[in-house]
Design an enzyme around this catalytic site. Structure first.
Site, PDB file in Angstrom:
ATOM      1  N   HIS A  92       8.446 -13.124  52.273  1.00 43.40           N
ATOM      2  CA  HIS A  92       8.340 -14.231  53.224  1.00 43.40           C
ATOM      3  C   HIS A  92       8.336 -13.718  54.663  1.00 43.40           C
ATOM      4  O   HIS A  92       7.476 -14.095  55.469  1.00 43.40           O
ATOM      5  CB  HIS A  92       9.506 -15.194  53.011  1.00 43.40           C
ATOM      6  CG  HIS A  92       9.550 -16.317  54.002  1.00 43.40           C
ATOM      7  ND1 HIS A  92       8.638 -17.346  54.006  1.00 43.40           N
ATOM      8  CD2 HIS A  92      10.391 -16.572  55.040  1.00 43.40           C
ATOM      9  CE1 HIS A  92       8.908 -18.194  54.985  1.00 43.40           C
ATOM     10  NE2 HIS A  92       9.972 -17.744  55.625  1.00 43.40           N
ATOM     11  N   THR A 137      16.856 -26.021  51.706  1.00 44.30           N
ATOM     12  CA  THR A 137      15.828 -25.557  50.765  1.00 44.30           C
ATOM     13  C   THR A 137      14.839 -26.680  50.449  1.00 44.30           C
ATOM     14  O   THR A 137      13.635 -26.453  50.364  1.00 44.30           O
ATOM     15  CB  THR A 137      16.476 -25.050  49.468  1.00 44.30           C
ATOM     16  OG1 THR A 137      17.464 -24.067  49.782  1.00 44.30           O
ATOM     17  CG2 THR A 137      15.433 -24.435  48.550  1.00 44.30           C
ATOM     18  N   LYS A 164      24.990  -6.734  51.273  1.00 40.37           N
ATOM     19  CA  LYS A 164      24.568  -7.907  50.516  1.00 40.37           C
ATOM     20  C   LYS A 164      23.153  -7.654  49.981  1.00 40.37           C
ATOM     21  O   LYS A 164      22.239  -8.468  50.154  1.00 40.37           O
ATOM     22  CB  LYS A 164      24.569  -9.152  51.411  1.00 40.37           C
ATOM     23  CG  LYS A 164      25.900  -9.470  52.062  1.00 40.37           C
ATOM     24  CD  LYS A 164      26.845 -10.129  51.100  1.00 40.37           C
ATOM     25  CE  LYS A 164      28.106 -10.592  51.799  1.00 40.37           C
ATOM     26  NZ  LYS A 164      29.064 -11.249  50.874  1.00 40.37           N
ATOM     27  N   ARG A 189      25.800  -5.461  55.725  1.00 43.74           N
ATOM     28  CA  ARG A 189      26.969  -6.144  55.138  1.00 43.74           C
ATOM     29  C   ARG A 189      27.068  -5.900  53.627  1.00 43.74           C
ATOM     30  O   ARG A 189      27.879  -6.505  52.950  1.00 43.74           O
ATOM     31  CB  ARG A 189      26.887  -7.638  55.430  1.00 43.74           C
ATOM     32  CG  ARG A 189      26.992  -7.989  56.910  1.00 43.74           C
ATOM     33  CD  ARG A 189      26.651  -9.448  57.149  1.00 43.74           C
ATOM     34  NE  ARG A 189      27.556 -10.339  56.441  1.00 43.74           N
ATOM     35  CZ  ARG A 189      27.176 -11.451  55.806  1.00 43.74           C
ATOM     36  NH1 ARG A 189      25.896 -11.791  55.770  1.00 43.74           N
ATOM     37  NH2 ARG A 189      28.057 -12.208  55.197  1.00 43.74           N
ATOM     38  N   GLN A 200      12.508 -26.934  53.279  1.00 47.95           N
ATOM     39  CA  GLN A 200      11.507 -25.868  53.234  1.00 47.95           C
ATOM     40  C   GLN A 200      10.407 -26.188  52.228  1.00 47.95           C
ATOM     41  O   GLN A 200       9.217 -25.968  52.506  1.00 47.95           O
ATOM     42  CB  GLN A 200      12.192 -24.543  52.881  1.00 47.95           C
ATOM     43  CG  GLN A 200      13.061 -23.989  53.995  1.00 47.95           C
ATOM     44  CD  GLN A 200      13.864 -22.778  53.548  1.00 47.95           C
ATOM     45  OE1 GLN A 200      14.527 -22.799  52.512  1.00 47.95           O
ATOM     46  NE2 GLN A 200      13.804 -21.714  54.325  1.00 47.95           N
ATOM     47  N   TYR A 232      22.595 -24.039  60.662  1.00 52.23           N
ATOM     48  CA  TYR A 232      23.485 -23.963  59.492  1.00 52.23           C
ATOM     49  C   TYR A 232      24.146 -22.584  59.426  1.00 52.23           C
ATOM     50  O   TYR A 232      25.363 -22.469  59.203  1.00 52.23           O
ATOM     51  CB  TYR A 232      22.694 -24.240  58.215  1.00 52.23           C
ATOM     52  CG  TYR A 232      23.500 -23.998  56.957  1.00 52.23           C
ATOM     53  CD1 TYR A 232      24.278 -25.005  56.405  1.00 52.23           C
ATOM     54  CD2 TYR A 232      23.487 -22.742  56.336  1.00 52.23           C
ATOM     55  CE1 TYR A 232      25.035 -24.781  55.261  1.00 52.23           C
ATOM     56  CE2 TYR A 232      24.249 -22.512  55.198  1.00 52.23           C
ATOM     57  CZ  TYR A 232      25.011 -23.526  54.662  1.00 52.23           C
ATOM     58  OH  TYR A 232      25.769 -23.290  53.541  1.00 52.23           O
ATOM     59  N   LYS A 263      23.612 -27.552  52.605  1.00 55.64           N
ATOM     60  CA  LYS A 263      22.804 -26.346  52.388  1.00 55.64           C
ATOM     61  C   LYS A 263      21.611 -26.612  51.474  1.00 55.64           C
ATOM     62  O   LYS A 263      20.501 -26.133  51.723  1.00 55.64           O
ATOM     63  CB  LYS A 263      23.671 -25.233  51.797  1.00 55.64           C
ATOM     64  CG  LYS A 263      22.903 -23.927  51.557  1.00 55.64           C
ATOM     65  CD  LYS A 263      23.804 -22.858  50.970  1.00 55.64           C
ATOM     66  CE  LYS A 263      23.018 -21.577  50.745  1.00 55.64           C
ATOM     67  NZ  LYS A 263      23.862 -20.512  50.154  1.00 55.64           N
ATOM     68  N   HIS A 274      12.573 -13.131  49.798  1.00 55.36           N
ATOM     69  CA  HIS A 274      13.057 -12.965  51.171  1.00 55.36           C
ATOM     70  C   HIS A 274      12.180 -11.976  51.950  1.00 55.36           C
ATOM     71  O   HIS A 274      11.720 -12.285  53.051  1.00 55.36           O
ATOM     72  CB  HIS A 274      14.503 -12.470  51.133  1.00 55.36           C
ATOM     73  CG  HIS A 274      15.098 -12.232  52.484  1.00 55.36           C
ATOM     74  ND1 HIS A 274      15.769 -13.214  53.194  1.00 55.36           N
ATOM     75  CD2 HIS A 274      15.110 -11.131  53.284  1.00 55.36           C
ATOM     76  CE1 HIS A 274      16.160 -12.727  54.348  1.00 55.36           C
ATOM     77  NE2 HIS A 274      15.779 -11.464  54.425  1.00 55.36           N
ATOM     78  N   LYS A 292       8.925 -14.759  64.589  1.00 54.55           N
ATOM     79  CA  LYS A 292       8.796 -14.261  63.213  1.00 54.55           C
ATOM     80  C   LYS A 292       9.251 -12.796  63.120  1.00 54.55           C
ATOM     81  O   LYS A 292       9.768 -12.369  62.071  1.00 54.55           O
ATOM     82  CB  LYS A 292       7.343 -14.374  62.726  1.00 54.55           C
ATOM     83  CG  LYS A 292       6.805 -15.790  62.671  1.00 54.55           C
ATOM     84  CD  LYS A 292       7.632 -16.693  61.776  1.00 54.55           C
ATOM     85  CE  LYS A 292       8.412 -17.728  62.521  1.00 54.55           C
ATOM     86  NZ  LYS A 292       9.278 -18.572  61.694  1.00 54.55           N
TER      87      LYS A 292
END
Length: 277
Positions: A161, A219, A150, A148, A222, A198, A215, A158, A135
């Site tokens: 989590h 999700t 992004k 990058r 999850q 992936y 992809k 994100h 984790k």
């Protein structure tokens, strides 16, 4: 009258606190060896890592990259994603250790530790420690996003989590150490193994895009994980299993929040695209 009401309220709070602390003391579990392992003695190393992580991905990193070109991290990401895939696969491999699967099944509700199964308990602690470390290594995902440029990927979902999983797994292994967590841990490791495989394939370049149609199913996997985890957590609580009731309540509330956030993400990412088409 007001004094009586205030006194009654104070007594109620005091009694609730006393019951909570009593229950907490009954459910906390220590192990001299496991509690001495790297990162497990005190919460400060973990908290320090999380503070550094949050400062970098939310403030320092974006400012540093503001006037710089995005870094090309293709090979670093390939190595990282492959490592994460193999690392999560390693944790799943624990099921194939002789006696481990049967011990997990037998102890799913009322774990019993004996001299005969002490070696299995030690293995559970070892793999639980690796789960905590996995984790922590997940945090590197966000660092790659920042380097990058992004930053739009650094969403509340994100970051929450990743931070939540580090705190939750560390707290559980440090203070509760229940066998019952094996099921959820293995399920989570499997989901991450699929997810990072992936990512590894996608990092190979545009020529792989036609093979990455699945992809959306990551999700969905999850979300299914959260539904299964929620059902499992309620089972542990309602059937009076020897599972920390405080943690069961926390886990149920936590999974519900994750489920809600992931459903919002799924709707925004996939359902709206379908409607637009």
């Amino acid at each position: 009258m007001a004094n009586v009401t205030h006194k009654s309220y104070s007594n109620l709070i005091s009694n609730a606190q006393e019951k909570f602390l009593t229950l907490l003391n009954q459910e906390i579990k220590f192990d001299e060896e496991a509690d001495s392992w790297i990162l497990m003695k005190t919460p400060w190393p973990i908290l320090s890592l999380l503070v550094i992580y949050l400062l970098f991905v939310l403030k320092i990193g974006p400012q540093m990259m503001k006037k710089r070109e995005a870094h090309n991290l293709k090979y670093a990401m390939m190595a990282y994603n492959l490592f994460q895939t193999l690392y999560n696969g390693y944790m799943i491999s624990a099921l194939f250790i002789p006696g481990a699967f049967q011990a997990a099944v037998d102890n799913v509700c009322h774990p019993v530790e004996t001299d005969e199964n002490r070696h299995i308990v030690k293995l559970f602690y070892i793999y639980s420690w690796h789960f905590v470390v996995s984790k922590i290594s997940d945090l590197i995902d966000t660092v790659f996003f920042v380097l990058r440029k992004k930053q739009s990927h650094v969403s509340f979902l994100h970051v929450y989590h990743h931070v939540n999983m580090v705190i939750t797994t560390w707290t559980y292994f440090r203070f509760f150490k229940g066998y019952q967590a094996v099921f959820c841990g293995l399920l989570n490791a499997f989901v991450h193994m699929v997810m990072y495989s992936y990512y590894f394939l996608s990092s190979l370049g545009p020529q792989m895009q036609k093979y990455l149609w699945w992809k959306i199913y990551i999700t969905r996997l999850q979300i299914a994980q959260f539904l299964i985890g929620l059902t499992y957590g309620l089972h542990l609580y309602l059937f009076d299993c020897n599972f920390p009731r405080i943690f069961a309540i926390y886990m149920t509330a936590d999974v519900l929040l994750f489920l809600y956030l992931f459903l919002i993400f799924y709707n925004k990412t996939y359902c709206k695209n379908v409607k637009a088409d």
